[in-house]
Enzyme design. Structure first.
Site, mmCIF file in Angstrom:
data_model
loop_
_atom_site.group_PDB
_atom_site.id
_atom_site.type_symbol
_atom_site.label_atom_id
_atom_site.label_comp_id
_atom_site.label_asym_id
_atom_site.label_seq_id
_atom_site.Cartn_x
_atom_site.Cartn_y
_atom_site.Cartn_z
ATOM 1 N N ALA A 283 2.957 31.840 124.295
ATOM 2 C CA ALA A 283 2.431 30.189 124.070
ATOM 3 C C ALA A 283 2.039 29.983 122.718
ATOM 4 C CB ALA A 283 1.493 29.858 125.195
ATOM 5 N N ALA A 284 1.870 30.994 121.790
ATOM 6 C CA ALA A 284 1.592 30.798 120.202
ATOM 7 C C ALA A 284 2.253 29.707 119.601
ATOM 8 C CB ALA A 284 1.967 31.910 119.387
ATOM 9 N N GLY A 285 3.649 29.511 119.780
ATOM 10 C CA GLY A 285 4.388 28.316 119.211
ATOM 11 C C GLY A 285 3.941 27.118 119.976
ATOM 12 N N ASP A 286 3.798 27.216 121.034
ATOM 13 C CA ASP A 286 3.461 25.934 122.252
ATOM 14 C C ASP A 286 2.088 25.466 121.575
ATOM 15 O OD1 ASP A 286 5.811 26.187 123.415
ATOM 16 O OD2 ASP A 286 4.946 27.073 125.081
HETATM 17 P P1 ADP Z 1 6.610 31.665 118.264
HETATM 18 O O1 ADP Z 1 5.541 31.890 119.330
HETATM 19 O O2 ADP Z 1 7.054 30.512 118.555
HETATM 20 O O3 ADP Z 1 7.333 32.814 118.105
HETATM 21 P P2 ADP Z 1 4.862 32.157 115.964
HETATM 22 O O4 ADP Z 1 4.747 33.777 116.540
HETATM 23 O O5 ADP Z 1 5.404 32.027 114.455
HETATM 24 O O6 ADP Z 1 5.995 31.598 117.051
HETATM 25 O O7 ADP Z 1 3.527 31.837 116.241
HETATM 26 C C1 ADP Z 1 3.140 30.379 116.102
HETATM 27 C C2 ADP Z 1 1.886 30.258 115.163
HETATM 28 O O8 ADP Z 1 1.007 30.974 116.218
HETATM 29 C C3 ADP Z 1 1.829 30.805 113.913
HETATM 30 O O9 ADP Z 1 2.282 30.025 112.838
HETATM 31 C C4 ADP Z 1 0.234 31.193 113.729
HETATM 32 O O10 ADP Z 1 -0.357 30.033 113.537
HETATM 33 C C5 ADP Z 1 -0.111 31.687 115.442
HETATM 34 N N1 ADP Z 1 -0.041 33.043 115.531
HETATM 35 C C6 ADP Z 1 1.016 33.648 115.958
HETATM 36 N N2 ADP Z 1 0.769 34.954 116.190
HETATM 37 C C7 ADP Z 1 -0.497 35.288 115.699
HETATM 38 C C8 ADP Z 1 -1.311 36.336 115.250
HETATM 39 N N3 ADP Z 1 -0.834 37.709 115.587
HETATM 40 N N4 ADP Z 1 -2.406 36.248 114.461
HETATM 41 C C9 ADP Z 1 -2.728 35.105 114.108
HETATM 42 N N5 ADP Z 1 -2.080 33.944 114.198
HETATM 43 C C10 ADP Z 1 -1.073 34.101 115.112
#
Ligand code: ADP
Length: 305
Positions: free
Chosen positions: A245-248
């Site tokens: 859910a990082a992207g969400d």
């Molecule tokens: P998805 O989950 O869709 O693959 P990302 O991995 O690019 O997308 O993560 C989405 C956003 O979450 C990133 O742009 C960043 O802001 C944040 N994020 C993700 N992983 C990390 C991390 N390890 N440390 C800090 N922020 C993170």
């Protein structure tokens, strides 16, 4: 207005993955609400946005539970249909001892939402401040929703996940496209593995008619590419526990800020903070922070600089 999927996630934790025909005793089971649409709706609602959702669940216990959870989060569920024909969408997730995920999604009722439903809901879409879409539901439905919003001047955020080829008509209706590195690669045909290749992919997507491309870069934050040039908005260093859910969370956060009138840079910085907080906790919806927590995190980060 978030238009998208609602799923029940069924998460099994196991030391290792069973071989074909083998039965193992696992360590833990958890049931949690998910689906990219639901996650993004809850992310935005917890950050103070007034959120309504268009979606579809089954007439079963998972569907009832999802509706109840959305209501508790203050989300307007009037336009979430209850399908008699299909079961609520589920994601069966196996997490092994190394923390590696194996996921099978059965979309079920999510596929019931079709382009004709968007035409029926044209007035509702027209009234929205912003439309947020992902690609876990019927593609024709997403295209119709984007076209209707575009026709009425309502900004559209499309989080193109899971990645699939998109028509030029669809891309031209998108105001903010938010692929991660893999999705940007698939959509643009340019593999993204550096800041330079991310910029090239962003430019290629602009050329296809998208107004603003925001490529999320995991811990490195995000890259904005639009007519004003390209700007890297750095991420916040945190100990990642679970990137589900990082992207969400990023998309919900960005939408809430943009709808409140912030600049794109501010909205992306806020999205990075929310993403960083979400990867610091386990789970999808349980990991989504509330506004006060994000404000505290930003104050502490600024004080430390
Ligand atoms: P998805 O989950 O869709 O693959 P990302 O991995 O690019 O997308 O993560 C989405 C956003 O979450 C990133 O742009 C960043 O802001 C944040 N994020 C993700 N992983 C990390 C991390 N390890 N440390 C800090 N922020 C993170």
């Amino acid at each position: 207005m978030v238009i998208g999927s609602l799923n029940m996630d069924m998460v099994v934790r196991t030391g290792r993955i069973p071989e074909a025909g083998e039965t193992l005793i696992g360590q833990e089971f958890a049931l949690s609400p998910g689906g990219k649409g639901a996650n993004q709706a809850v992310a935005a609602a917890r950050l103070g946005a007034k959120v309504a959702m268009i979606g579809s669940v089954g007439r079963d216990s998972f569907g009832a539970e999802l509706l109840e959870i959305m209501c508790q989060e203050g989300i307007d569920t009037r336009h979430i249909a209850k399908s008699a024909a299909r079961a609520t969408g589920v994601a069966s997730i196996i997490v092994d001892g190394d923390g590696e995920n194996r996921i099978i999604v059965v979309p079920g009722a999510n596929t019931e939402l079709q382009a004709k439903d968007m035409e029926r809901l044209e007035e509702v879409i027209r009234e929205a401040e912003m439309i947020v879409l992902q690609l876990e539901t019927d593609l024709g439905m997403c295209e119709a929703a984007a076209a209707i919003a575009h026709r009425h001047g309502v900004p559209v955020i499309l989080n193109p996940a899971p990645a699939q080829e998109l028509s030029s008509g669809m891309l031209a209706a998108v105001t903010y496209l938010t692929p991660n590195e893999t999705e940007a690669g698939i959509l643009s045909g340019i593999a993204v593995d550096s800041m330079d290749s991310a910029e090239a992919a962003g430019q290629a997507l602009l050329a296809k008619g998208v107004q603003h491309v925001i490529i999320t870069l995991g811990s490195k934050g995000a890259l904005i590419v639009d007519a004003a040039g390209s700007r890297h908005v750095p991420g916040f260093p945190v100990q990642a526990v679970d990137t589900v859910a990082a992207g969400d969370s990023f998309n919900g956060a960005m939408a809430s800020k943009l709808a409140a009138g912030s600049s794109l840079e501010e909205a992306v910085r806020f999205g990075n903070a929310v993403g960083a907080l979400a990867v610091g906790k386990r789970g999808a919806i349980p990991s989504l922070p509330r506004l006060a927590e994000v404000e505290r995190f930003l104050e502490e980060t600024e004080a430390a600089q």
